[in-house]
Design a protein around this motif. Sequence first.
Motif, mmCIF file in Angstrom:
data_model
loop_
_atom_site.group_PDB
_atom_site.id
_atom_site.type_symbol
_atom_site.label_atom_id
_atom_site.label_comp_id
_atom_site.label_asym_id
_atom_site.label_seq_id
_atom_site.Cartn_x
_atom_site.Cartn_y
_atom_site.Cartn_z
ATOM 1 N N ALA B 249 0.832 -1.205 0.000
ATOM 2 C CA ALA B 249 0.000 0.000 0.000
ATOM 3 C C ALA B 249 0.866 1.253 0.000
ATOM 4 N N ASN B 250 2.183 1.078 0.090
ATOM 5 C CA ASN B 250 3.106 2.207 0.010
ATOM 6 C C ASN B 250 2.778 3.296 1.038
ATOM 7 N N LEU B 251 2.640 2.890 2.279
ATOM 8 C CA LEU B 251 2.358 3.856 3.333
ATOM 9 C C LEU B 251 3.613 4.059 4.163
ATOM 10 N N ALA B 252 3.725 5.248 4.741
ATOM 11 C CA ALA B 252 4.846 5.502 5.639
ATOM 12 C C ALA B 252 4.399 5.222 7.059
ATOM 13 N N GLN B 255 2.381 7.323 10.317
ATOM 14 C CA GLN B 255 1.885 8.561 9.740
ATOM 15 C C GLN B 255 0.384 8.469 9.558
ATOM 16 N N ASP B 257 -1.807 8.522 7.074
ATOM 17 C CA ASP B 257 -2.421 7.573 6.143
ATOM 18 C C ASP B 257 -2.307 6.142 6.651
ATOM 19 N N SER B 266 -6.669 -0.565 4.363
ATOM 20 C CA SER B 266 -5.727 -0.322 3.265
ATOM 21 C C SER B 266 -4.763 -1.487 3.104
ATOM 22 N N VAL B 393 18.023 3.567 6.481
ATOM 23 C CA VAL B 393 17.193 4.653 5.953
ATOM 24 C C VAL B 393 17.450 4.833 4.457
ATOM 25 N N GLU B 396 15.831 1.977 2.552
ATOM 26 C CA GLU B 396 14.369 2.138 2.611
ATOM 27 C C GLU B 396 13.898 3.231 1.662
ATOM 28 N N ASN B 397 14.692 4.298 1.581
ATOM 29 C CA ASN B 397 14.323 5.385 0.674
ATOM 30 C C ASN B 397 14.313 4.927 -0.777
ATOM 31 N N ILE B 400 11.124 3.156 -1.282
ATOM 32 C CA ILE B 400 10.002 4.097 -1.401
ATOM 33 C C ILE B 400 9.952 4.690 -2.808
ATOM 34 N N ARG B 401 11.143 4.946 -3.375
ATOM 35 C CA ARG B 401 11.159 5.508 -4.739
ATOM 36 C C ARG B 401 10.605 4.494 -5.738
ATOM 37 N N ASN B 404 6.977 4.655 -5.335
ATOM 38 C CA ASN B 404 6.458 5.891 -5.909
ATOM 39 C C ASN B 404 6.523 5.886 -7.426
ATOM 40 N N THR B 406 9.102 6.404 -9.150
ATOM 41 C CA THR B 406 10.077 7.353 -9.675
ATOM 42 C C THR B 406 11.402 6.648 -9.936
#
Lengths: 339, 426
Positions: B249-252, B255, B257, B266, B393, B396-397, B400-401, B404, B406
């Motif tokens: 679900a690409n949630l952080a 947070q 969401d 979700s 970190v 993980e980033n 996340i990309r 996303n 990207t």
Amino acid sequence: MSTTRAAPASSGRRAAAGRHGPGTDPDDRRLSWRDRLYRFDMRYMPYVLIAPFFLIFLVFGLFPLVFNGVVALRNYRLDDPTLTGWAGLANFRQLFGDEDFWNALYNTFGIFLLSSVPQLLLALIVASLLNRRLRAQTWWRVGVLLPYVTPIVASTMVFSVFFSRDFGMANWVLGLFGIGDGEPINWRADKLHAWIAIATMVNWKWIGYNALLYLAAMQSIPRDVYEAAAVDGAGPWRQLWRITVPMIQPVIVFTVILSTIGGFQLFIEPMLFDLNAQAATGGPDGEWQTIAQLIYKVGWKDLNLGYAAAMSWALFLIILVVAGINTLLTNRLSGGRSR
Amino acid sequence: MKRSWTRWARAVTVGTVGLALVAACSGKSGQDSGAADGQVTLKINFWGDFGLQDLKTTYEAANPNVKIQLNSGEYNAQHEDLQKKLVAGSGAPDIAAIDEGFMVQFRSQSDKFVNLLDKGAGGYESKYLPWKWKQSLSADGKTQIGLGTDVGGLAMCYRTDLFKAAGLPTEPDQVSALWPTWDRFIEVGQEYTGRSNKKFIDAGSNLFNPILGQQPVGFYDQQDQLRMEQGPKIAFDYTIKAIEAGLSANLATFQADWDKGFTSGSFAVLACPAWMLGHIKDTAPGTQGKWDIAAVPGGGGNWGGSFLTIPKQSRHADEAYKLLEWLVQPEQQIEIFKKVGNLPSQPALYSDPAIADFKNPFFSDAPVGQIFPKMAQGLTPQYLGKKNGPTRVAVENVLIRVQNKTLKPEAAWAEAVKEAEKASTS
């Protein structure tokens, strides 16, 4: 340089007192207690009264600045206490090859442009609206200042939720206009959207504040200038740009400098906009990492204080240069009255 | 000349007087601990709820000369504050709690902490989970800076209602049997998303971290060299596979969401340490009875857990150690478990009825006192390098990309290696 001797009359003594060094006057012995107190009051009290400001500035302003400069020239790592000593300019040299630094500078500049320019233009328009005869004038004027009074962390947290991908209000509102229907905008996935979101927070907070500054300046403009312009057929828009802006130019320059300084030190908004705020990376690929944020990351996450100090000094210089350029530009654009 | 000199003299005189005034005002800021009548004030810094409130009263009653000052703060702020105080050389508390995520950073500054082995803590080694004991031990094994309090353990929390709607089994044993391995876990996820048209897991990073935690070698080997090609590659490949299959679900985490996702469905399953149960209960009280807990694929695991340390700056190190030692005794640890649910890190306690028989009503009466200890014990100890936090970190980033969109999945591994190397040398 020689000093003239004070006249013996007491009135003359007072007049001359300011030009004398302490204790050099042989008449001192004959001064009464009251006279001495009066003398002390006249000579030293102003210094005593302004001293607290300078002392506090010395302790919390000048000392950190200088000490930061010293640290910038040293190796100073919290996670490696053995690595100490002078580094010379190595920290600054590293800066030029550091793509994170240039990325952060680019972000800072982008967010600065997206925030300061609309912010000051809108503030100008708001101020000129408030300068008219309005019903409930005070209510409006206090109203525009409310965002400024709101604690910045609180408003940023709310905005952070506002710009959520799945359940955010921003996407809901845009959805009403059919934007992002298929796939909601992920405000944290690319530079442009993240910049817009952060610039929105900055603008929201500072438009009212700047508008009030402009309003105060506008009220000192004589009415007859506007009347004369109106007789000559100048509409409101033309009056704003031809009369108001040139006449409040000093205040505009002031707000430009202030927002430059503020914009380049932008920290809380990008920091709390990040879902993983603790990493201080400003997005998964540093999409909105500002310089202030990078300094924090290098200093307190990578624990490299020497390098962070060098960045701070670089930021200081950059702000000086940009503020200077902006002042020149504003002077030209807003009428260019030389002073 | 004279005139300008006197002006200077004036300014300097006034300045000096002013400074003296400031100094006089601030002269009184000495520590008020250790007053004349033999009273000792011990300050404990921690975050959230360590369940110490009642214990403080008990201890103070038994030790009339000791006053305990509890100072609860925000998780990250407490650790950063401790780091600053260690550098500054003063201001640190008598007992500082440190989470395992920050332990590596502080362990490498072991000279700033009281060596608990000197105080006789060596006898506790056999009582602790071996990996828990090692986590706060300095690299040369000569300095033990902290004694463990709780461990997270690791299990999978899942929504029984969503599983049922997707035609999957709902009983914990059957669910655990569904996914003995991570490969099977991804297949189950595909089944679920295929039938329900919903996302299966909350975030790619919450798949990556548990898998990495099960590998014999994490990001760094014992020599603190980055080893991306072993453990991290395995965990990364599984995660990319899951993302490409559309499971995330690409949630952080932690947070808005994500919190919303607990109620809105979700995601249907998430990696779940013992302390997470409280978070789910608080965030989504309306989902009572819709959750259950199954085993984590691939064996054991752990997420989080804390230690109590004594910074060398403490002026009452002996009294502080006495208190610390008292706090990690079984009676107190069980007291804390009952109060806030933090699972002790001493395996002998797991057979205690207070823990072994504990069932959580919010999670369909799941026998959490059985599940989490089993997971904590099944874990292979992994060495965490000094730069483990920033490296994690960075990777993980990259994930996340990919989520996303990207960054292309094919290019992701090369990017992850690059970012990890950058983090390891920063």
